[in-house]
Design an enzyme around this catalytic site. Structure first.
Site, PDB file in Angstrom:
ATOM      1  N   SER A   1      12.480 -50.976 -39.262  1.00  0.00           N
ATOM      2  CA  SER A   1      11.267 -50.354 -39.794  1.00  0.00           C
ATOM      3  C   SER A   1      10.143 -51.378 -39.857  1.00  0.00           C
ATOM      4  O   SER A   1      10.358 -52.578 -39.677  1.00  0.00           O
ATOM      5  CB  SER A   1      11.526 -49.789 -41.201  1.00  0.00           C
TER       6      SER A   1
ATOM      7  N   SER B   1       8.202 -52.245 -42.488  1.00  0.00           N
ATOM      8  CA  SER B   1       7.792 -52.568 -43.851  1.00  0.00           C
ATOM      9  C   SER B   1       7.407 -54.031 -44.039  1.00  0.00           C
ATOM     10  O   SER B   1       6.746 -54.372 -45.023  1.00  0.00           O
ATOM     11  CB  SER B   1       8.906 -52.208 -44.838  1.00  0.00           C
TER      12      SER B   1
ATOM     13  N   LYS C   1      13.309 -57.456 -47.709  1.00  0.00           N
ATOM     14  CA  LYS C   1      11.979 -57.528 -48.303  1.00  0.00           C
ATOM     15  C   LYS C   1      11.686 -58.973 -48.701  1.00  0.00           C
ATOM     16  O   LYS C   1      12.548 -59.846 -48.639  1.00  0.00           O
ATOM     17  CB  LYS C   1      11.872 -56.634 -49.543  1.00  0.00           C
TER      18      LYS C   1
ATOM     19  N   SER D   1       5.809 -49.523 -47.350  1.00  0.00           N
ATOM     20  CA  SER D   1       7.045 -50.205 -47.734  1.00  0.00           C
ATOM     21  C   SER D   1       7.645 -49.529 -48.962  1.00  0.00           C
ATOM     22  O   SER D   1       6.978 -49.385 -49.987  1.00  0.00           O
ATOM     23  CB  SER D   1       6.762 -51.678 -48.041  1.00  0.00           C
TER      24      SER D   1
END
Length: 261
Positions: free
Chosen positions: A52, A54, A115, A207
């Protein structure tokens, strides 16, 4: 004739033993290779891919990277499939603010998320007008050149990009696709619980992270898998790994072996 038959049986038996010995040697090599792979994956490094956007602009869809398992010590989630053999962390060390970390999603303890660590235990985290605040002080950010990305409809757009500097002096880049007017650009104050970490993506308006307490929330130290270290392969997101003859025109050569920060 009996002598010949006995010799033939003897040679036949020798051949069978050699075949069995060769098969067993092959099995041992395979088992040893599997054992080495499990040990390396559990103790040293584990490969991950980015599915993804994010963490754009730091990590792109199609990046493949190595995560160091030893950076934060070991928990049950360091072992494949996360068996409940023990609780807490062994040889644990604290993540640093700014690390990009892989962790198991607290809601199911199985889904891998990646993250950036922005909040440490005891910190007060808030976003005001798109600006990250740590313990009541806005994080320094500097507007730089716009970043080209895609919108919800797949169209190429230029969005604001900032160089963000944490209190410790580490820097990285973030983008604001919705120009500081996104859903999570104004939040309440989050107090990071003991033994937990607050995670956010660098693509701040795209995100799902610790700001969303219903989906992600704060991450327990036990759920940390490791720290992202280096990109070892990168390919355009619309390319296929199953068509290697197309790789030369889709591989992002400039991202190969790039350190992650």
């Amino acid at each position: 004739m009996d002598y010949v038959n006995e010799n033939a049986k003897k040679y036949e038996g020798d051949n069978v033993k050699k075949e069995e010995s060769g098969l067993w040697e092959t099995i041992k090599v395979i088992l040893q290779a599997l054992l080495i792979a499990v040990v390396v994956r559990t103790i040293l490094f584990q490969p991950f891919n980015i599915p993804s956007g994010s963490l754009i602009p730091t990590l792109l869809i199609g990046d493949y990277l190595f995560v160091s398992k030893y950076s934060y010590g070991y928990s049950r989630y360091s072992i494949p499939f996360g068996p409940p053999l023990f609780s807490g962390r062994i040889l644990g060390s604290e993540p640093k603010r700014g690390d990009i970390a892989v962790f198991k999603l607290p809601k199911d303890n199985s889904t891998d998320y990646i993250k950036r660590v922005v909040g440490l235990p005891g910190d007060k985290i808030q976003v005001v007008g798109g600006v990250l605040q740590i313990n009541g002080k806005p994080v320094q950010r500097e507007r730089v050149e716009d970043y080209k990305t895609t919108d919800l409809y797949g169209r190429t757009i230029a969005v604001p990009q900032y160089k963000e500097t944490f209190p410790e002096g580490t820097t990285h880049y973030v983008i604001e696709r919705d120009n500081d007017r996104g859903y999570w650009d104004n939040t309440n104050v989050y107090t990071v619980k003991p033994g937990h970490y607050f995670m956010m993506g660098d693509n701040r308006d795209n995100s799902s992270d610790s700001r969303d307490e219903a989906s992600v929330g704060q991450v327990p130290a036990e759920n940390l898998v490791g720290r992202a270290e280096i990109i070892f392969f990168s390919i355009d997101e619309d390319a296929s790994l199953w068509r290697p003859w197309e790789w030369p025109q889709h591989i992002r050569w400039n991202r190969m072996f790039e350190r992650i920060k």
